[in-house]
Design a protein around this motif. Structure first.
Motif, PDB file in Angstrom:
ATOM      1  N   ASP A 144       2.597   7.845   0.909  1.00  0.00           N
ATOM      2  CA  ASP A 144       2.261   7.440   2.274  1.00  0.00           C
ATOM      3  C   ASP A 144       1.745   8.613   3.122  1.00  0.00           C
ATOM      4  OD1 ASP A 144       3.041   4.967   1.483  1.00  0.00           O
ATOM      5  OD2 ASP A 144       4.947   4.965   2.532  1.00  0.00           O
ATOM      6  N   GLU A 155      12.884   9.248   6.471  1.00  0.00           N
ATOM      7  CA  GLU A 155      14.331   9.386   6.272  1.00  0.00           C
ATOM      8  C   GLU A 155      14.570  10.560   5.346  1.00  0.00           C
ATOM      9  OE1 GLU A 155      13.609   5.710   5.993  1.00  0.00           O
ATOM     10  OE2 GLU A 155      12.105   6.342   4.545  1.00  0.00           O
ATOM     11  N   GLN A 206       6.090   8.412  -6.814  1.00  0.00           N
ATOM     12  CA  GLN A 206       7.465   7.918  -6.841  1.00  0.00           C
ATOM     13  C   GLN A 206       7.435   6.553  -7.514  1.00  0.00           C
ATOM     14  OE1 GLN A 206       9.500   7.229  -3.099  1.00  0.00           O
ATOM     15  NE2 GLN A 206      11.460   6.988  -4.164  1.00  0.00           N
ATOM     16  N   ARG A 215       7.290  -8.168  -3.208  1.00  0.00           N
ATOM     17  CA  ARG A 215       8.649  -7.995  -2.689  1.00  0.00           C
ATOM     18  C   ARG A 215       9.090  -9.217  -1.888  1.00  0.00           C
ATOM     19  NH1 ARG A 215       7.382  -1.758  -0.924  1.00  0.00           N
ATOM     20  NH2 ARG A 215       7.540  -0.896  -3.015  1.00  0.00           N
ATOM     21  N   TRP A 250      16.080   5.051  -4.055  1.00  0.00           N
ATOM     22  CA  TRP A 250      15.040   4.018  -3.933  1.00  0.00           C
ATOM     23  C   TRP A 250      15.311   2.792  -4.817  1.00  0.00           C
ATOM     24  CZ3 TRP A 250      11.474   2.510  -0.719  1.00  0.00           C
ATOM     25  CH2 TRP A 250      10.361   1.783  -1.141  1.00  0.00           C
ATOM     26  N   GLU A 257      -1.089  -0.582   5.036  1.00  0.00           N
ATOM     27  CA  GLU A 257       0.208  -1.192   4.724  1.00  0.00           C
ATOM     28  C   GLU A 257       1.083  -1.180   5.976  1.00  0.00           C
ATOM     29  OE1 GLU A 257       1.987   0.872   1.401  1.00  0.00           O
ATOM     30  OE2 GLU A 257       0.121   0.850   0.249  1.00  0.00           O
ATOM     31  N   GLY A 265       7.983   2.885  -8.599  1.00  0.00           N
ATOM     32  CA  GLY A 265       8.297   1.656  -7.868  1.00  0.00           C
ATOM     33  C   GLY A 265       7.772   1.609  -6.450  1.00  0.00           C
ATOM     34  N   THR A 266       6.814   2.465  -6.139  1.00  0.00           N
ATOM     35  CA  THR A 266       6.238   2.457  -4.785  1.00  0.00           C
ATOM     36  C   THR A 266       4.823   1.886  -4.814  1.00  0.00           C
ATOM     37  OG1 THR A 266       5.328   4.680  -5.082  1.00  0.00           O
ATOM     38  CG2 THR A 266       7.522   4.517  -4.083  1.00  0.00           C
ATOM     39  N   THR A 267       4.298   1.635  -3.637  1.00  0.00           N
ATOM     40  CA  THR A 267       2.912   1.184  -3.536  1.00  0.00           C
ATOM     41  C   THR A 267       1.967   2.317  -3.957  1.00  0.00           C
ATOM     42  OG1 THR A 267       2.888   1.826  -1.205  1.00  0.00           O
ATOM     43  CG2 THR A 267       3.378  -0.477  -1.707  1.00  0.00           C
ATOM     44  N   ALA A 294      10.851   3.211   4.835  1.00  0.00           N
ATOM     45  CA  ALA A 294       9.384   3.192   4.827  1.00  0.00           C
ATOM     46  C   ALA A 294       8.889   2.153   3.826  1.00  0.00           C
ATOM     47  CB  ALA A 294       8.815   4.576   4.501  1.00  0.00           C
ATOM     48  N   ILE A 295       9.569   1.016   3.782  1.00  0.00           N
ATOM     49  CA  ILE A 295       9.276  -0.002   2.767  1.00  0.00           C
ATOM     50  C   ILE A 295       8.083  -0.857   3.197  1.00  0.00           C
ATOM     51  CG2 ILE A 295      10.185  -1.893   1.377  1.00  0.00           C
ATOM     52  CD1 ILE A 295      13.020  -0.950   2.203  1.00  0.00           C
ATOM     53  N   THR A 296       7.058  -0.847   2.374  1.00  0.00           N
ATOM     54  CA  THR A 296       5.866  -1.645   2.658  1.00  0.00           C
ATOM     55  C   THR A 296       6.150  -3.124   2.418  1.00  0.00           C
ATOM     56  OG1 THR A 296       4.463   0.194   2.013  1.00  0.00           O
ATOM     57  CG2 THR A 296       3.465  -2.014   1.970  1.00  0.00           C
ATOM     58  N   TYR A 308      12.342  11.106   2.047  1.00  0.00           N
ATOM     59  CA  TYR A 308      11.010  10.679   2.435  1.00  0.00           C
ATOM     60  C   TYR A 308      10.732  11.069   3.879  1.00  0.00           C
ATOM     61  CZ  TYR A 308       7.018   7.727   0.998  1.00  0.00           C
ATOM     62  OH  TYR A 308       5.788   7.255   0.594  1.00  0.00           O
TER      63      TYR A 308
END
Ligand code: ARG
Length: 276
Positions: A198, A57, A154, A115, A90, A226, A156-158, A108-110, A53
């Motif tokens: 993102d 990272e 991706q 969560r 992830w 976010e 499981g992402t926002t 980069a976790i929102t 990402y």
């Protein structure tokens, strides 16, 4: 004979001084190793990430680099922790934190309500928003235009959640991938019309790969702002230490330096602090 005594006592004096010197040296060393061992006592923590990402990272050879890595290192240093960062992917990242096999996750976790039911988050460290990556000639101009198109995300992402909100949860036109690079590959190989992810990630990709002729569409009326946070297992004692350290590096210029090195602009520190 007198001369010899003088030489001898001078010699003795030198020996004595040398001995003193080395005693002092020893003491210094002992002090030094005391601080060293203090360093050694630093609590070592295992932090997990999905290093696919960029610019947050990613892998350079087998080294994990990116904004998040620099930020994490600065925070951990400030808080007095030694970090062992590991690329696990992830979905595994969440599993590792839930089972408390890892002490923290940065990726980069929102920070979101869902969560937060299962995990704790540090205070916010980055402002982000989803954007749409499309081929240059695409007729997609707004998020609304994604309806009827094939969209890669991706899993499981926002980004996935945002597209589901537009197209419906079980819409087959939403293609989900294990990591975001695979979603972008799908777009490039024409298996999808767009990728939603993102902003910094899609912007960086379009910029660094001009031969792919991609552009970024933004729609701030549809997508929400976010904030990223470091994620911890629920009830983690690290949160307090990390929040304190984050506040310090936001205030002392360290964060701004790391941010500017990576993005070339100044961060909006006030906005981050307000979001706390
Ligand atoms: N910010 C988004 C989210 O939290 C995407 C993060 C994806 N991060 C990654 N390293 N793949 O859902």
């Amino acid at each position: 004979m007198k001369k010899l005594t003088v030489i001898l006592s001078a010699f003795l004096m030198i020996m004595l001084l040398a001995a003193c010197g080395s005693e002092a040296g020893k003491e210094e060393k002992a002090n030094g190793s005391a601080t060293d061992s203090e360093g050694g006592d630093k609590k070592s923590i295992r932090v997990v990430t999905d290093a696919a990402y960029a610019p947050f990272e990613y892998l350079e050879g087998d080294k994990i680099v990116g904004f998040d890595v620099n930020f994490l290192n600065a925070v951990a240093k400030e808080a007095g922790y030694e970090v062992k960062l590991e690329h696990v992917g992830w979905d595994p990242l969440f599993v590792e934190l839930k089972s408390k096999r890892a002490d923290a996750g940065i990726s980069a976790i929102t920070i979101d309500e869902d969560r937060k039911q299962t995990y704790d988050f540090s205070s916010p460290y980055f402002l982000s928003i989803n954007k749409i990556l499309v081929p240059e000639g695409s007729d997609i101009k707004t998020a609304e235009d994604l309806k009827g198109k094939v969209v890669a995300v991706q899993s499981g992402t926002t980004g996935q959640a945002a597209v589901e909100k537009l197209l419906g949860k079980n819409n087959k036109n939403i293609k989900k991938f294990e990591n975001n690079n695979l979603a972008i590959m799908e777009l490039i190989s024409k298996g999808a019309d767009a990728v939603v992810a993102d902003n910094a990630v899609v912007e960086e990709y379009a910029k660094n790969n001009p031969q792919q002729k991609l552009k970024v569409v933004d729609d701030p009326d549809t997508f929400d702002a976010e904030f990223y946070g470091i994620m911890f297992p629920k009830g983690s004692e690290l949160k307090a230490d990390f929040d304190k350290a984050i506040e310090t590096i936001l205030d002392n210029g360290t964060y701004a330096k790391i941010y500017k090195e990576r993005f070339g602009t100044d961060p909006d520190i006030e906005k981050l602090k307000q979001a706390k």
